[in-house]
Write an enzyme that holds these catalytic residues in place. Sequence first.
Site, PDB file in Angstrom:
ATOM      1  N   GLN A 105     -22.177  -6.834   7.401  1.00 53.48           N
ATOM      2  CA  GLN A 105     -20.765  -7.199   7.490  1.00 53.48           C
ATOM      3  C   GLN A 105     -19.999  -6.624   6.298  1.00 53.48           C
ATOM      4  O   GLN A 105     -20.498  -6.623   5.168  1.00 53.48           O
ATOM      5  CB  GLN A 105     -20.610  -8.722   7.504  1.00 53.48           C
ATOM      6  CG  GLN A 105     -21.299  -9.418   8.665  1.00 53.48           C
ATOM      7  CD  GLN A 105     -20.545  -9.297   9.969  1.00 53.48           C
ATOM      8  OE1 GLN A 105     -19.540  -8.609  10.062  1.00 53.48           O
ATOM      9  NE2 GLN A 105     -21.051  -9.955  11.006  1.00 53.48           N
ATOM     10  N   GLU A 121     -33.811  -6.263  16.605  1.00 52.35           N
ATOM     11  CA  GLU A 121     -32.822  -5.265  16.204  1.00 52.35           C
ATOM     12  C   GLU A 121     -33.351  -3.867  16.538  1.00 52.35           C
ATOM     13  O   GLU A 121     -34.541  -3.593  16.367  1.00 52.35           O
ATOM     14  CB  GLU A 121     -32.551  -5.392  14.700  1.00 52.35           C
ATOM     15  CG  GLU A 121     -31.783  -4.266  14.061  1.00 52.35           C
ATOM     16  CD  GLU A 121     -30.397  -4.081  14.644  1.00 52.35           C
ATOM     17  OE1 GLU A 121     -30.012  -2.920  14.867  1.00 52.35           O
ATOM     18  OE2 GLU A 121     -29.704  -5.091  14.882  1.00 52.35           O
ATOM     19  N   CYS A 167     -17.145  -9.578  17.071  1.00 54.74           N
ATOM     20  CA  CYS A 167     -16.054  -8.893  16.378  1.00 54.74           C
ATOM     21  C   CYS A 167     -14.990  -8.431  17.371  1.00 54.74           C
ATOM     22  O   CYS A 167     -14.063  -7.713  17.000  1.00 54.74           O
ATOM     23  CB  CYS A 167     -16.584  -7.702  15.578  1.00 54.74           C
ATOM     24  SG  CYS A 167     -17.411  -6.452  16.573  1.00 54.74           S
ATOM     25  N   CYS A 194      -7.575   3.269  -2.324  1.00 55.94           N
ATOM     26  CA  CYS A 194      -7.381   2.358  -1.183  1.00 55.94           C
ATOM     27  C   CYS A 194      -7.552   0.903  -1.617  1.00 55.94           C
ATOM     28  O   CYS A 194      -8.603   0.511  -2.131  1.00 55.94           O
ATOM     29  CB  CYS A 194      -8.379   2.695  -0.075  1.00 55.94           C
ATOM     30  SG  CYS A 194      -8.333   1.554   1.316  1.00 55.94           S
ATOM     31  N   CYS A 224       0.849  -1.188   0.000  1.00 55.57           N
ATOM     32  CA  CYS A 224       0.000   0.000   0.000  1.00 55.57           C
ATOM     33  C   CYS A 224       0.886   1.239   0.000  1.00 55.57           C
ATOM     34  O   CYS A 224       1.652   1.469   0.953  1.00 55.57           O
ATOM     35  CB  CYS A 224      -0.912   0.009   1.218  1.00 55.57           C
ATOM     36  SG  CYS A 224      -1.903   1.510   1.365  1.00 55.57           S
ATOM     37  N   CYS A 241      -1.622   7.078   5.579  1.00 57.36           N
ATOM     38  CA  CYS A 241      -2.696   6.377   6.281  1.00 57.36           C
ATOM     39  C   CYS A 241      -2.105   5.162   6.981  1.00 57.36           C
ATOM     40  O   CYS A 241      -1.424   4.352   6.343  1.00 57.36           O
ATOM     41  CB  CYS A 241      -3.797   5.947   5.309  1.00 57.36           C
ATOM     42  SG  CYS A 241      -5.102   4.955   6.071  1.00 57.36           S
ATOM     43  N   CYS A 260      -4.583   0.479   8.500  1.00 58.21           N
ATOM     44  CA  CYS A 260      -4.329  -0.962   8.393  1.00 58.21           C
ATOM     45  C   CYS A 260      -3.037  -1.279   9.144  1.00 58.21           C
ATOM     46  O   CYS A 260      -1.948  -1.262   8.570  1.00 58.21           O
ATOM     47  CB  CYS A 260      -4.233  -1.376   6.932  1.00 58.21           C
ATOM     48  SG  CYS A 260      -5.783  -1.228   6.030  1.00 58.21           S
ATOM     49  N   ASN A 281     -25.198 -11.433  18.001  1.00 55.83           N
ATOM     50  CA  ASN A 281     -24.162 -10.822  17.162  1.00 55.83           C
ATOM     51  C   ASN A 281     -24.066  -9.346  17.537  1.00 55.83           C
ATOM     52  O   ASN A 281     -24.467  -8.467  16.775  1.00 55.83           O
ATOM     53  CB  ASN A 281     -24.515 -10.995  15.684  1.00 55.83           C
ATOM     54  CG  ASN A 281     -23.445 -10.425  14.763  1.00 55.83           C
ATOM     55  OD1 ASN A 281     -22.269 -10.392  15.113  1.00 55.83           O
ATOM     56  ND2 ASN A 281     -23.853  -9.964  13.594  1.00 55.83           N
TER      57      ASN A 281
END
Length: 374
Positions: free
Chosen positions: A211, A261, A333, A87, A3, A11, A14, A306
């Site tokens: 997701q 939800e 997550c 990106c 990258c 940036c 990541c 979730n």
Amino acid sequence: MDCSYFDAGVCRSCTLMGVPYAEQLEGKDRLARELLSPFGDAVWLPPVASAEAGYRNKAKMVVGGTADAPTIGILGEAGRGVDLRECGICAPGIRAALPVLAGFITRQRLEPYSVPDRRGELKFVLVTESPDGELMVRFVARSEHTVARVKAGLDGLLAELPRARVVTVNLQPEHKAVVEGDTDVVLTRESALPMRMGPISLRLRPQSFFQTNTAVATELYAQVSSWVDEIAPASVWDLYCGVGGFALHVAAPGRRVVGVETSREAVRSARASASAAGLPQVAFRAGDATAFALGAVTAPELVIVNPPRRGIGAELSAWLEGSDVRSVVYSSCNPKSLAHDLARMSSYSIRTGRVLDMFPQTGHMEVAVLLERR
């Protein structure tokens, strides 16, 4: 993956960029197993790998610069826009759309919002790509002044970007660290983006969580469906159900499924998907997952959760611990918050688990575990 933005120090989002992907995946798998080892002698399935690049189906891009020279990317240290339209983790269709959107911003004189100066109109461009290459494009702006400008140029935008199925303007007038507001003005005939996930097509409306890695999400739904079908419960709750991905994938003849939800837009999406799929036995409720559980007269045989990164929290953990729910599927997550929640649920142990790498080049991961009563 290489990258140029990362190498130049432009940036650093990541954080694992440059680390060999096999090493990234092995490290995530090891971390999840270590964090969750106190909660049962689990059988861990091999981790699910992702494509290293081009995997992200949604781009949340800050708009900076000027109308004549807009930047689409992030904010730098001084609060000024940094352009990241190339990106590499974004899906190719999104990368192809960003220069078109930059040209549209210039053509329609959409003045980017300046955070340091607290003036301007356009704050973000949010772009989502479906598995079939269609796009949802959302402009986040301060006022309806932008709605008129986007609407005036919409035909030209759709001619230049024919894959754009849904275009909206989201109104977020406040100067605060919130990406979007409560109101989306839909400018196209279609208001939902079909997301084909294995046997089910989910209808994604604006402001509905989905997701970010379509291929790995498909694997996640398949894995959870396999666990649920093996247990064969007569009743299932899908708490924090989003647009209904788990609920719709675990639906089966004779099985009662309820999804819960907080987002009413997501619930509208889920109901539309259930109707299109011919699944009348799947119902969806708009509301808080914990309040729903605490107020229920009876509990189901299996619960899927979730939650967001903070986890399900003490109250819902305590309810599950004191309930007669036999099995729980927990998709997380954040394995640290998952571990905190499991520490409150001593009656359950992990029977099997799996790491699914939704977020290559970063330290984030998805962990799915099947819990059963000891």
